[in-house]
Motif scaffolding. Structure first.
Motif, PDB file in Angstrom:
ATOM      1  N   VAL A 153      54.013 -50.421 -60.315  1.00  0.00           N
ATOM      2  CA  VAL A 153      54.273 -50.718 -61.717  1.00  0.00           C
ATOM      3  C   VAL A 153      53.150 -51.568 -62.298  1.00  0.00           C
ATOM      4  CG1 VAL A 153      55.789 -51.983 -63.299  1.00  0.00           C
ATOM      5  CG2 VAL A 153      56.774 -50.486 -61.561  1.00  0.00           C
ATOM      6  N   THR A 154      52.719 -52.571 -61.564  1.00  0.00           N
ATOM      7  CA  THR A 154      51.658 -53.469 -62.041  1.00  0.00           C
ATOM      8  C   THR A 154      50.342 -52.724 -62.201  1.00  0.00           C
ATOM      9  OG1 THR A 154      52.736 -55.334 -60.933  1.00  0.00           O
ATOM     10  CG2 THR A 154      50.442 -55.620 -61.585  1.00  0.00           C
ATOM     11  N   GLN A 155      49.995 -51.906 -61.225  1.00  0.00           N
ATOM     12  CA  GLN A 155      48.746 -51.151 -61.292  1.00  0.00           C
ATOM     13  C   GLN A 155      48.746 -50.161 -62.453  1.00  0.00           C
ATOM     14  OE1 GLN A 155      48.649 -49.516 -57.337  1.00  0.00           O
ATOM     15  NE2 GLN A 155      48.242 -51.516 -56.398  1.00  0.00           N
ATOM     16  N   ALA A 156      49.928 -49.693 -62.840  1.00  0.00           N
ATOM     17  CA  ALA A 156      50.032 -48.755 -63.957  1.00  0.00           C
ATOM     18  C   ALA A 156      50.011 -49.456 -65.307  1.00  0.00           C
ATOM     19  CB  ALA A 156      51.307 -47.922 -63.823  1.00  0.00           C
ATOM     20  N   GLY A 157      50.049 -50.788 -65.293  1.00  0.00           N
ATOM     21  CA  GLY A 157      49.972 -51.535 -66.548  1.00  0.00           C
ATOM     22  C   GLY A 157      51.253 -52.202 -66.978  1.00  0.00           C
TER      23      GLY A 157
ATOM     24  N   ALA B  29      49.642 -41.257 -61.351  1.00  0.00           N
ATOM     25  CA  ALA B  29      49.683 -40.786 -62.739  1.00  0.00           C
ATOM     26  C   ALA B  29      51.104 -40.726 -63.286  1.00  0.00           C
ATOM     27  CB  ALA B  29      49.019 -39.416 -62.859  1.00  0.00           C
ATOM     28  N   LEU B  30      52.096 -40.516 -62.435  1.00  0.00           N
ATOM     29  CA  LEU B  30      53.481 -40.512 -62.894  1.00  0.00           C
ATOM     30  C   LEU B  30      53.882 -41.907 -63.356  1.00  0.00           C
ATOM     31  CD1 LEU B  30      56.252 -39.242 -63.318  1.00  0.00           C
ATOM     32  CD2 LEU B  30      56.733 -39.632 -60.883  1.00  0.00           C
ATOM     33  N   PHE B  31      53.507 -42.920 -62.615  1.00  0.00           N
ATOM     34  CA  PHE B  31      53.807 -44.291 -63.019  1.00  0.00           C
ATOM     35  C   PHE B  31      53.041 -44.655 -64.287  1.00  0.00           C
ATOM     36  CE2 PHE B  31      55.883 -44.473 -59.039  1.00  0.00           C
ATOM     37  CZ  PHE B  31      56.709 -45.584 -59.058  1.00  0.00           C
ATOM     38  N   GLU B  32      51.827 -44.156 -64.419  1.00  0.00           N
ATOM     39  CA  GLU B  32      51.064 -44.419 -65.644  1.00  0.00           C
ATOM     40  C   GLU B  32      51.733 -43.775 -66.852  1.00  0.00           C
ATOM     41  OE1 GLU B  32      46.612 -44.868 -63.642  1.00  0.00           O
ATOM     42  OE2 GLU B  32      47.246 -42.944 -64.490  1.00  0.00           O
ATOM     43  N   ALA B  33      52.255 -42.557 -66.687  1.00  0.00           N
ATOM     44  CA  ALA B  33      52.966 -41.899 -67.786  1.00  0.00           C
ATOM     45  C   ALA B  33      54.244 -42.660 -68.132  1.00  0.00           C
ATOM     46  CB  ALA B  33      53.298 -40.456 -67.400  1.00  0.00           C
ATOM     47  N   PHE B  34      54.914 -43.168 -67.132  1.00  0.00           N
ATOM     48  CA  PHE B  34      56.124 -43.971 -67.318  1.00  0.00           C
ATOM     49  C   PHE B  34      55.822 -45.234 -68.117  1.00  0.00           C
ATOM     50  CE2 PHE B  34      58.845 -47.244 -64.971  1.00  0.00           C
ATOM     51  CZ  PHE B  34      60.004 -46.995 -65.687  1.00  0.00           C
ATOM     52  N   ILE B  35      54.750 -45.910 -67.768  1.00  0.00           N
ATOM     53  CA  ILE B  35      54.377 -47.141 -68.472  1.00  0.00           C
ATOM     54  C   ILE B  35      53.902 -46.838 -69.890  1.00  0.00           C
ATOM     55  CG2 ILE B  35      52.818 -49.117 -68.492  1.00  0.00           C
ATOM     56  CD1 ILE B  35      55.106 -49.226 -66.418  1.00  0.00           C
ATOM     57  N   GLU B  36      53.195 -45.743 -70.084  1.00  0.00           N
ATOM     58  CA  GLU B  36      52.776 -45.361 -71.431  1.00  0.00           C
ATOM     59  C   GLU B  36      53.996 -45.100 -72.316  1.00  0.00           C
ATOM     60  OE1 GLU B  36      49.808 -45.294 -73.039  1.00  0.00           O
ATOM     61  OE2 GLU B  36      49.197 -46.395 -71.236  1.00  0.00           O
ATOM     62  N   ALA B  37      55.020 -44.459 -71.746  1.00  0.00           N
ATOM     63  CA  ALA B  37      56.240 -44.244 -72.512  1.00  0.00           C
ATOM     64  C   ALA B  37      56.921 -45.554 -72.853  1.00  0.00           C
ATOM     65  CB  ALA B  37      57.192 -43.346 -71.714  1.00  0.00           C
ATOM     66  N   ALA B  38      56.853 -46.518 -71.937  1.00  0.00           N
ATOM     67  CA  ALA B  38      57.424 -47.848 -72.212  1.00  0.00           C
ATOM     68  C   ALA B  38      56.680 -48.553 -73.328  1.00  0.00           C
ATOM     69  CB  ALA B  38      57.409 -48.696 -70.934  1.00  0.00           C
TER      70      ALA B  38
ATOM     71  N   ALA C  87      63.639 -35.580 -75.618  1.00  0.00           N
ATOM     72  CA  ALA C  87      64.473 -36.723 -75.248  1.00  0.00           C
ATOM     73  C   ALA C  87      63.597 -37.861 -74.732  1.00  0.00           C
ATOM     74  CB  ALA C  87      65.483 -36.308 -74.185  1.00  0.00           C
ATOM     75  N   PRO C  88      64.118 -39.094 -74.690  1.00  0.00           N
ATOM     76  CA  PRO C  88      63.374 -40.201 -74.093  1.00  0.00           C
ATOM     77  C   PRO C  88      62.989 -39.888 -72.649  1.00  0.00           C
ATOM     78  CG  PRO C  88      65.276 -41.036 -75.288  1.00  0.00           C
ATOM     79  CD  PRO C  88      65.407 -39.536 -75.264  1.00  0.00           C
ATOM     80  N   PHE C  89      61.905 -40.493 -72.175  1.00  0.00           N
ATOM     81  CA  PHE C  89      61.386 -40.280 -70.833  1.00  0.00           C
ATOM     82  C   PHE C  89      62.511 -40.495 -69.812  1.00  0.00           C
ATOM     83  CE2 PHE C  89      57.538 -40.463 -68.040  1.00  0.00           C
ATOM     84  CZ  PHE C  89      58.154 -40.783 -66.852  1.00  0.00           C
ATOM     85  N   LEU C  90      62.812 -39.445 -69.039  1.00  0.00           N
ATOM     86  CA  LEU C  90      63.827 -39.512 -67.998  1.00  0.00           C
ATOM     87  C   LEU C  90      63.409 -38.563 -66.892  1.00  0.00           C
ATOM     88  CD1 LEU C  90      66.673 -40.449 -66.998  1.00  0.00           C
ATOM     89  CD2 LEU C  90      67.581 -38.411 -68.132  1.00  0.00           C
ATOM     90  N   ALA C  91      63.052 -39.099 -65.735  1.00  0.00           N
ATOM     91  CA  ALA C  91      62.573 -38.265 -64.645  1.00  0.00           C
ATOM     92  C   ALA C  91      62.833 -38.956 -63.316  1.00  0.00           C
ATOM     93  CB  ALA C  91      61.076 -37.977 -64.800  1.00  0.00           C
TER      94      ALA C  91
ATOM     95  N   SER D 117      55.793 -29.150 -67.178  1.00  0.00           N
ATOM     96  CA  SER D 117      56.900 -30.101 -67.147  1.00  0.00           C
ATOM     97  C   SER D 117      56.327 -31.504 -67.174  1.00  0.00           C
ATOM     98  CB  SER D 117      57.751 -29.917 -65.886  1.00  0.00           C
ATOM     99  OG  SER D 117      56.996 -30.241 -64.721  1.00  0.00           O
ATOM    100  N   LEU D 118      57.190 -32.479 -67.415  1.00  0.00           N
ATOM    101  CA  LEU D 118      56.743 -33.870 -67.398  1.00  0.00           C
ATOM    102  C   LEU D 118      56.163 -34.219 -66.033  1.00  0.00           C
ATOM    103  CD1 LEU D 118      58.803 -36.900 -68.760  1.00  0.00           C
ATOM    104  CD2 LEU D 118      57.502 -37.037 -66.656  1.00  0.00           C
ATOM    105  N   LEU D 119      56.887 -33.856 -64.967  1.00  0.00           N
ATOM    106  CA  LEU D 119      56.393 -34.153 -63.622  1.00  0.00           C
ATOM    107  C   LEU D 119      55.121 -33.379 -63.311  1.00  0.00           C
ATOM    108  CD1 LEU D 119      59.700 -34.271 -61.507  1.00  0.00           C
ATOM    109  CD2 LEU D 119      58.324 -36.182 -62.325  1.00  0.00           C
TER     110      LEU D 119
END
Length: 234
Positions: A36-40, A219-228, A201-205, A153-155
């Protein structure tokens, strides 16, 4: 720039700590926090204390549901089979409450292993309680496995078509919950990833594998953090 705050669900157990024995603790493997930290993002532990969940979840920008113990089969209308480990009712209740607040607020949710399973269960999904062919050869050690991911897909956008992930699961999704679509699979067809069926819909994966490990899931964690960073979608 301020980092988005990510609540990461923790487990509860007892440990021997320095000179102290049987200390009750809320714990989480370090790789979740690192990823999580490395993704921002800025991770905070969400302990399995249902009374505190709503107050925490009203203040965070995203929810990461971590892996861990088996979910109580009663939550998906089943009896525990021979290979099911004892449930952790407090953790089940706290994570269900956290997920409910996250969805009500429209903030991003990412599930890892147990986290994906619980997301599916809240939508009427069920689990296969034992997958011996997917259990690790050595208990306590994650095994690398290449999975197949749907490209559009998102993933797929984050992981690519054939990432290497790290697995340690003896259970998996049987019937996928309503409103979700499977977008990743193992060679034998076991669901390895799913996400919201509605792309608006909101990011859900979620990943069945342990996405906190390995380079192919960065990159999945980076996409998650970008959505946040984008803020709530409701």
């Amino acid at each position: 720039m301020t980092r988005p705050v990510v609540a990461v669900t923790a487990d509860a157990t007892t440990v021997n700590w320095n000179i102290w024995g049987d200390v009750a603790v809320a714990v989480l493997p370090q790789p979740y926090l690192d990823k999580v930290t490395q993704a921002g993002g800025a991770p905070v532990l969400l302990p399995p204390l249902v009374e505190a969940v709503e107050s925490v979840m009203e203040r965070v920008d995203a929810l990461l549901m971590s892996g861990g113990a088996d979910i109580d089969p009663a939550l998906y209308g089943a009896r525990p089979g021979e290979f099911v480990f004892p449930p952790h009712p407090a953790r089940d209740a706290a994570e269900l409450a956290a997920l409910a607040v996250a969805e009500r607020r429209g903030i991003p949710v990412l599930g890892v292993c147990r986290g994906l399973q619980l997301i599916s269960i809240t939508r009427g999904g069920t689990l296969d309680q034992h997958l011996p062919e997917h259990s690790p050869a050595v208990p306590g050690r994650y095994e690398p496995r290449t999975i197949r991911v749907k490209p559009d897909s998102l993933l797929g956008g984050a992981l690519g078509p054939s990432p290497t992930v790290y697995c340690h699961h003896h259970q998996g999704i049987d019937k996928l919950g309503a409103g979700l679509v499977a977008t990743a699979w193992s060679d034998d067809g076991v669901i390895e990833g799913a996400e919201a069926e509605d792309p608006s819909a909101p990011f859900l994966a979620g990943l069945q594998a342990h996405g906190e490990l390995g380079e192919d899931t960065v990159a999945l964690f980076e996409a998650f953090i970008e959505a946040a960073k984008a803020g709530p979608r409701r």
